[in-house]
Design an enzyme around this catalytic site. Structure first.
Site: not given
Length: 465
Positions: A259, A264, A415
């Site tokens: 990631h 992040y 989603r």
């Protein structure tokens, strides 16, 4: 007469099997195939009975039996990376569930991931999984920092493999965005309740005084204030990623994604907006990329399966990526192209291209395909490495066009798969193709599974009542 008809029916069915699976049926006699063809076979090697799906769910049938597959949509063409073949190009994007027990997967993950594994996706990338406890986004996030976390994940992977679905994990560290509340804890969807901060306190099982980043710059005044990692701590984190990779091997994952997006830790080092270090991990682009590239190099040395990296291709901050003097002011597509080139040299097999998440004041017009231009730019710069695109992909025709036009090689859905887990099957029907549906669900897709007449597609046949 009935016996003769049954014999002919079996003969035709076995002929179809030989056409569909020539390599497999070549190993068996007619009598052996006949006996197997009419038995409810089990998945081999399991400690319980689960029906075997052949071919695996979401695989396109051969055109000999389904003429509508003569011109197969790009979404349903297999993709092979480093010897691992993904049955189609519809991948499940990592989605945090905020449902782990001290980093351990629970029955929620078994049901959530298991449901996706039975619906025909080409690959599932499990949620951001921290390599150290302090690297979790929330106290309820997933982890692979201790051996006790292996077995709960192995149960999920074993089930996904029983459905013929490839499954991987996204290894991560949240950096300055760690020790925050799960979304529904911070606020409800109706906006009737909202906490004054995103920070998960010690009383809420957080670690706000043990949050680390490239520099002492918080994401916002509602997030923890991080401390800057020392070079020794960075070396320890590199080692933590390698140890998590070894645990991923024990779990049985088919691929690993790192990631490097959404603000992040890797992204925090890469961007000049969050990295103001003056040592070998800050300043120049080469220095800012150093940490993540060290992790990639070390993981590649011990991991022989596909390795993906998710990146944010822009910070969406105001102003140019580079000023008139040549100084990089924020992270953007030009640095992303250079970054992908370095990742490619180290043996990364796929780039998962997203955007944003680092700059709290980012301005994004989120419309269907808003992130596609970034994936397309990376694909043009590096045509020899597969690129995935993600973000507001909801329609089969939309996803198919991205691949058909060469702008991306796979689509990552999130989603939309929560709203409609059977999206891959319905996408096949809408695009006029026939793919394998789980044995247990076939009765719901009779139109899709009826071989078309010449010139007819699955979409043209009316659905069964």
């Amino acid at each position: 007469m009935k016996a003769v008809s049954l014999t002919l029916s079996r003969a035709l069915y076995i002929r179809r099997l030989r056409l569909t699976y020539p390599a497999w049926t070549a190993n068996y006699s007619y009598r052996q195939i006949r006996n197997m063809a009419f038995s409810n076979k089990r998945v081999p090697g399991l400690d319980q009975y689960i029906p075997l799906n052949e071919p695996s769910i979401g695989t396109a049938y051969p055109k000999d039996i389904y003429p509508q597959n003569a011109q197969l949509p790009e979404l349903f063409k297999p993709l092979t990376l480093r010897g691992v073949t993904f049955k189609n190009r519809i991948f499940v994007s990592p989605m945090c569930q905020y449902s782990s027990d001290n980093g351990h997967a629970t029955d929620w993950h078994v049901v959530h991931v298991g449901g996706l594994a039975t619906r025909g996706t080409g690959a599932i990338c499990m949620e951001a999984t921290s390599v150290v406890p302090q690297g979790r986004i929330s106290p309820e996030d997933a982890g692979l920092w201790t051996d006790s976390q292996i077995e709960p994940l192995k149960r999920i992977v074993t089930f996904a493999h029983a459905q013929g679905t490839k499954i991987g994990v996204q290894l991560a560290h949240a950096g300055r965005k760690a020790s925050t509340m799960a979304p529904w804890v911070h606020a409800d969807m109706a906006k009737n309740r909202r906490a004054p901060t995103y920070v998960a306190s010690k009383e809420e099982n957080g670690w706000p005084d043990d949050v680390w980043s490239a520099s002492e710059i918080p994401f916002s005044d509602q997030y923890p204030k991080p401390k800057a990692l020392s070079e020794a701590q960075i070396a320890d984190l590199v080692d933590a990623f390698v140890k998590a990779t070894e645990r991923a091997k024990a779990v049985g994952y088919d691929f690993i994604e790192l990631h490097g997006a959404h603000g992040y830790l890797f992204h925090q080092f890469n961007s000049p907006l969050s990295n103001v270090r003056t040592d070998k991990y800050g300043g120049s682009l080469e220095n800012r990329l150093r940490f993540s590239l060290e992790v990639v190099e070390k993981i590649r040395a011990v991991w022989d399966k596909p390795l993906f990296v998710r990146i944010s291709a822009t910070d969406w901050a105001e102003g140019p990526e580079k000023d008139a003097s040549g100084e990089w002011k924020q992270w953007g597509i030009e640095q992303s192209k250079i970054y992908v080139g370095e990742l490619k040299k180290l043996g990364v097999d796929l780039i998962d291209c997203s955007t944003g998440g680092l700059w709290v004041q980012q301005k994004i017009t989120a419309v269907p395909g808003y992130q596609l231009p970034f994936a397309e730019a990376l694909k043009k710069a590096h045509p020899d490495i597969p690129v995935g695109t993600v973000g507001l992909i909801t329609e089969p025709e939309q996803a198919e066009s991205y691949l058909r036009d060469g702008k991306a090689d796979v689509v990552f859905l999130a989603r939309e798969l929560l709203r409609n887990p059977h999206w891959p099957i319905l996408a096949a029907q809408k695009l006029g193709a026939a793919v394998k549906v789980a044995n247990q669900y076939e009765r719901a897709f009779t139109a899709l599974l009826t071989p078309a007449k010449p010139g007819e597609s699955s979409e043209q046949k009316p659905p069964a009542k």
